[in-house]
Design an enzyme around this catalytic site. Structure first.
Site, PDB file in Angstrom:
ATOM      1  N   HIS A 127       0.835  -1.203   0.000  1.00  0.00           N
ATOM      2  CA  HIS A 127       0.000   0.000   0.000  1.00  0.00           C
ATOM      3  C   HIS A 127       0.873   1.257   0.000  1.00  0.00           C
ATOM      4  O   HIS A 127       0.680   2.165  -0.812  1.00  0.00           O
ATOM      5  CB  HIS A 127      -0.900  -0.045   1.238  1.00  0.00           C
ATOM      6  N   GLU A 128       1.833   1.295   0.915  1.00  0.00           N
ATOM      7  CA  GLU A 128       2.688   2.474   1.023  1.00  0.00           C
ATOM      8  C   GLU A 128       3.655   2.582  -0.150  1.00  0.00           C
ATOM      9  O   GLU A 128       4.025   3.685  -0.559  1.00  0.00           O
ATOM     10  CB  GLU A 128       3.465   2.423   2.342  1.00  0.00           C
ATOM     11  N   HIS A 131       1.911   4.604  -2.769  1.00  0.00           N
ATOM     12  CA  HIS A 131       1.960   6.050  -2.518  1.00  0.00           C
ATOM     13  C   HIS A 131       3.333   6.626  -2.868  1.00  0.00           C
ATOM     14  O   HIS A 131       3.444   7.697  -3.488  1.00  0.00           O
ATOM     15  CB  HIS A 131       1.647   6.341  -1.049  1.00  0.00           C
TER      16      HIS A 131
END
Length: 535
Positions: A127-128, A131
């Site tokens: 997920h990170e 980003h």
């Protein structure tokens, strides 16, 4: 909840920026409720990866923007609709789905616990990573990557320069905010594809489709006296099973409920509905022999090696037991028969409780010198027949004439001299939790040392799928400190007729309302999980 906060992306800009990312590899901060570890060593590698392929990355994350916006609106409306049902103690489909996502992988074994922890870490990391790469593709330098624990909940975030972030075009900001959700969706898709390809990938070393191999049965399990590691479960109640979900479904459905005791008269007999619908055609000679034993013991229970049975007939879709008199202890005793279970299960079946295929008979009719008898069970206790094989035992390998292999892919375990069967009488739902099963078994006995690998892969992919999907769903909600909040704020800026003041009011109201609804929904899920337990 699995946190994935967006520290320093929104709100006021940081008071001070790192003087040199390269000069500090990491640092940490600790308080009574929060601690984190800031990592600077990954900044250059993440930025170079995103910037060198910026053109492709922007196209990739642009697709994620549209999916994330659809998901945000859809899940928010579903949560708003179902929160009304939660207030009236009704569980909607979204709540049930979220509960399945958040609790389906729970287990008491150490291996499963490690799988869950690793799946959660990978889901947050991916997920990170989304980003960070999305920000780098927009030319935005990463300040640091932080891993934190708030109270008892783990999480991570990517810190970005607030001033530079706000100077980006709105769609570029959306690409960054939606990247985490998009990556979790893609991770779920990858898990599904790999799971579908797993039989092909494991085919050279493992066999599947001819039963479930027992990976582990703890000593505290009621099944431990019947099954051991590397046994292969072939069927339950005569129904062949090849998937673990079939095993769980059969055991959950097999538990008997407390009878409501509906009664009716037919001739000179009175019949009462029983909780068991699985019967056997028992010869009259066995019944006569059992009468003497039961009458000698009067109303005492059957000996440990025997099981109590009663005569039964079919009445439509219900099994009924014959009781010649209500209130008469002697007549009540005469209606019970103590029989040896392992001998009874070899007899022809009757009753309507068996899993049958098309063409099987479903009546209770037996021959003239037989009667249909059903086991007497207390509420919550069930009766199942389990057939199994032990293809890797030394005796089985010797009988098969091959000390190096058990069975080939085309072998038929039903013809193996190493088969066995047993009748389990007890709480099926609790028993299902303790037995770890796998769809795959090694082709050769020499590979037993890697028999756990398919189980780890299957459960690892399943746990990763659930953890990643749960993280994506949670971050779609427009609540405090999550991606949904930033996505909603940026999307509102697209609406030209919304003044900045009106945008802030709408954001404030939505953020508060959906935070409250999320707390209510997840509280109800936790309450339901604790109250009813998770299998």
């Amino acid at each position: 909840m699995i946190g994935a906060g967006r520290g320093r992306r929104r709100g006021r800009p940081p008071a001070s920026l790192p003087t040199s990312a390269a000069s500090r590899r990491s640092e940490h901060s600790i308080s009574c409720w929060y601690c984190d570890c800031k990592i600077y060593a990954l900044n250059d590698a993440l930025f170079n990866l995103g910037w060198n392929y910026a053109r492709y990355m922007r196209a990739w994350f642009s697709v994620g923007v549209y999916l994330s916006l659809i998901a945000l609106v859809s899940i928010s409306l579903m949560l708003l609709w179902e929160s009304i049902g939660v207030c009236y103690f009704r569980s909607g489909s979204l709540s049930a789905w979220l509960q399945n996502l958040l609790t389906s992988g729970l287990s008491i074994s150490i291996v499963d616990t490690i799988i869950i922890i690793m799946s959660t870490i990978l889901s947050i990391a991916f997920h990170e990573f989304g980003h960070a790469i999305a920000a780098a593709s927009e030319g935005l330098q990463i300040e640091y990557v932080a891993i934190f624990v708030a109270v008892l909940f783990p999480g991570a975030f990517v810190a970005l320069n607030y001033d530079l972030l706000q100077n980006l075009p709105l769609f570029s900001m959306l690409r960054i905010y939606c990247a985490g959700i998009w990556h979790n969706v893609m991770l779920c898709t990858a898990c599904v594809i790999i799971t579908l390809l797993l039989p092909v990938m494991l085919y050279p070393l493992y066999v599947s489709g001819d039963g479930l191999m027992v990976i582990e049965v703890p000593e505290i399990s009621p099944m431990s006296e019947y099954l051991s590691s590397h046994d292969v479960i072939l069927s339950v109640d005569g129904l062949k099973i090849t998937r673990t979900d079939e095993w769980i479904k059969i055991l959950n459905q097999g538990s008997t409920a407390k009878s409501s005791d509906p009664e009716f008269l037919e001739g000179s007999h009175r019949y009462v509905a029983t909780s068991s619908a699985k019967g056997y055609c028992v010869p009259d000679s066995w019944i006569d022999a059992s009468k003497n034993l039961w009458q000698i013991r009067d109303k005492l229970p059957c000996p440990d090696e025997l099981i109590a049975f009663e005569k039964a007939i079919c009445n439509g879709s219900t099994i009924l037991t014959e009781k010649t008199s209500i209130g008469s202890d002697q007549k009540e005793v005469e209606g019970k028969y103590c029989l040896i279970a392992k001998d009874v299960v070899k007899l022809r079946r009757c009753g309507i409780g068996w899993h049958r295929t098309e063409g099987d008979g479903s009546s209770c009719a037996c021959f003239e010198d037989e009667h249909c008898l059903v086991p007497v069970l207390t509420p919550g206790i069930s009766w199942i027949e389990v057939s199994y094989a032990r293809p890797y035992s030394l005796g089985c390998l010797q009988k098969a004439g091959n000390l190096l292999s058990s069975h080939t892919a085309n072998s038929n375990l039903g013809q193996s001299p190493c088969e066995g069967s047993f009748v389990y009488v007890g709480d099926l739902a609790s028993s299902a939790r303790f037995v770890r099963l796998s769809h795959y078994r090694p082709r050769w006995a020499l590979l037993l040392f890697i028999a756990d690998i398919p189980y780890i892969l299957e459960n690892g992919l399943s746990s990763l799928l659930h953890a990643s999907a749960a993280l994506a769903v949670i971050n779609c909600l427009p609540v405090y400190f999550l991606d949904g909040e930033a996505i909603l704020e940026t999307t509102l800026s697209y609406v030209a007729w919304f003044t900045p003041r009106l945008q802030r009011r709408i954001l404030k109201v939505c953020r508060f309302v959906w935070t409250v609804l999320s707390v209510i929904t997840f509280s109800s899920i936790c309450y339901s999980t604790v109250l009813h337990g998770v299998v």
